[in-house]
Scaffold this active site. Structure first.
Site, PDB file in Angstrom:
ATOM      1  N   GLY A   1     -14.131  28.424   4.571  1.00 50.16           N
ATOM      2  CA  GLY A   1     -13.052  28.162   5.512  1.00 50.16           C
ATOM      3  C   GLY A   1     -13.376  27.162   6.609  1.00 50.16           C
ATOM      4  O   GLY A   1     -12.717  27.150   7.642  1.00 50.16           O
TER       5      GLY A   1
ATOM      6  N   ASN B   1     -12.830  23.965   6.465  1.00 47.63           N
ATOM      7  CA  ASN B   1     -11.656  23.074   6.575  1.00 47.63           C
ATOM      8  C   ASN B   1     -10.493  23.782   7.254  1.00 47.63           C
ATOM      9  O   ASN B   1      -9.756  23.175   8.038  1.00 47.63           O
ATOM     10  CB  ASN B   1     -11.240  22.562   5.192  1.00 47.63           C
TER      11      ASN B   1
ATOM     12  N   MET C   1      -9.949  27.601  -4.963  1.00 43.53           N
ATOM     13  CA  MET C   1     -10.636  27.322  -6.219  1.00 43.53           C
ATOM     14  C   MET C   1      -9.893  27.842  -7.458  1.00 43.53           C
ATOM     15  O   MET C   1     -10.467  27.899  -8.542  1.00 43.53           O
ATOM     16  CB  MET C   1     -12.068  27.872  -6.174  1.00 43.53           C
TER      17      MET C   1
ATOM     18  N   HIS D   1     -10.679  17.201  -1.854  1.00 41.81           N
ATOM     19  CA  HIS D   1     -11.739  17.363  -2.847  1.00 41.81           C
ATOM     20  C   HIS D   1     -12.958  16.552  -2.408  1.00 41.81           C
ATOM     21  O   HIS D   1     -12.818  15.409  -1.953  1.00 41.81           O
ATOM     22  CB  HIS D   1     -11.244  16.899  -4.221  1.00 41.81           C
TER      23      HIS D   1
HETATM   24  C1  GAR Z   1     -14.575  21.749   0.446  1.00 44.57           C
HETATM   25  O1  GAR Z   1     -15.663  20.879   0.320  1.00 44.57           O
HETATM   26  C2  GAR Z   1     -13.424  21.283  -0.417  1.00 44.57           C
HETATM   27  O2  GAR Z   1     -13.327  19.906  -0.511  1.00 44.57           O
HETATM   28  C3  GAR Z   1     -13.792  21.903  -1.740  1.00 44.57           C
HETATM   29  O3  GAR Z   1     -14.251  23.186  -1.417  1.00 44.57           O
HETATM   30  C4  GAR Z   1     -14.916  23.121  -0.152  1.00 44.57           C
HETATM   31  C5  GAR Z   1     -14.398  24.263   0.704  1.00 44.57           C
HETATM   32  O4  GAR Z   1     -15.126  24.363   1.888  1.00 44.57           O
HETATM   33  N1  GAR Z   1     -12.671  21.913  -2.638  1.00 44.57           N
HETATM   34  C6  GAR Z   1     -12.776  21.711  -3.940  1.00 44.57           C
HETATM   35  O5  GAR Z   1     -13.847  21.555  -4.511  1.00 44.57           O
HETATM   36  C7  GAR Z   1     -11.455  21.707  -4.688  1.00 44.57           C
HETATM   37  N2  GAR Z   1     -11.643  21.351  -6.033  1.00 44.57           N
HETATM   38  P1  GAR Z   1     -14.563  25.229   3.087  1.00 44.57           P
HETATM   39  O6  GAR Z   1     -14.195  26.618   2.524  1.00 44.57           O
HETATM   40  O7  GAR Z   1     -15.699  25.328   4.056  1.00 44.57           O
HETATM   41  O8  GAR Z   1     -13.362  24.516   3.655  1.00 44.57           O
END
Ligand code: GAR
Length: 190
Positions: free
Chosen positions: A12, A14, A87, A106
């Site tokens: 989380g 982002n 995901m 992504h």
């Molecule tokens: C992020 O790096 C996002 O870009 C990636 O998951 C991570 C989540 O981090 N998303 C993907 O790979 C989508 N295919 P977070 O939970 O700390 O935001």
């Protein structure tokens, strides 16, 4: 006013960046949906006073569950859905229902390295360039019209960990900005 829902599965960071950027603005998320029980993002939402719901999308009833999710989002009058480390692949019926209203981030320069563990796979392949992509969601996995990309060249001293940190910093910097521009009607024109 744009009522924003965030869908996430894990840490989380982002989600937090979005909350921080939109604090005291009409874009502050009104809802956090997480498909994984006990994911840290659920606790982050609680701490920030954002309504948070654990909403599993099990493979065997993915379409029905996505239908329920769609109704829930409409009940909450959500106008824009933001995937932030979500995901699960959303079923086509859901994507159609919310056409042009779902954004995803992504951690790679798409179309390279869609799917999970993108940074590690790029590192393993010896890539020189790393970066992020923000795009509209379609029926594919990390496909859909690209709205924004940003990239940087790997330095000789970089490690997998330092690259991951750099990629996440870019995500946190640009995702809120692009969400805001998109919500305000901006689109890439070429
Ligand atoms: C992020 O790096 C996002 O870009 C990636 O998951 C991570 C989540 O981090 N998303 C993907 O790979 C989508 N295919 P977070 O939970 O700390 O935001």
């Amino acid at each position: 006013m744009t009522r924003l829902a965030v869908l996430a599965s894990g840490t989380g960071s982002n989600f937090e960046a979005i909350c921080e950027a939109f604090e005291k603005t009409p874009y502050y998320p009104v809802l956090l949906i997480c498909d994984r029980k006990d994911a840290p993002v659920l606790h982050k939402a609680e701490r920030r006073g954002v309504e948070s719901l654990h909403f599993p999308l099990p493979a065997q009833e993915r379409e029905e569950a996505a239908g329920r999710l769609s109704r829930l989002l409409r009940e909450r009058e959500i106008e824009l859905i933001v995937l932030a480390g979500f995901m699960k692949v959303l079923p086509p019926v859901f994507v159609k229902d919310w056409k042009d209203k779902i954004l995803n981030i992504h951690p790679s320069i798409l179309p390279r390295y869609p799917g999970t563990e993108a940074i590690r796979r790029a590192w393993d392949a010896g890539e020189e360039w790393f970066g992020i992509t923000i795009h509209l969601v379609d029926e594919g996995v990390d496909t859909g019209p690209i709205l924004f990309q940003n990239m940087f060249h790997r330095l000789p001293e970089d490690t997998l960990e330092s690259l991951e940190n750099k990629v996440h910093r870019l995500e946190h910097l640009y995702y809120p900005e692009i969400i805001l521009k998109f919500a305000q009607g901006w689109r890439r024109t070429k």
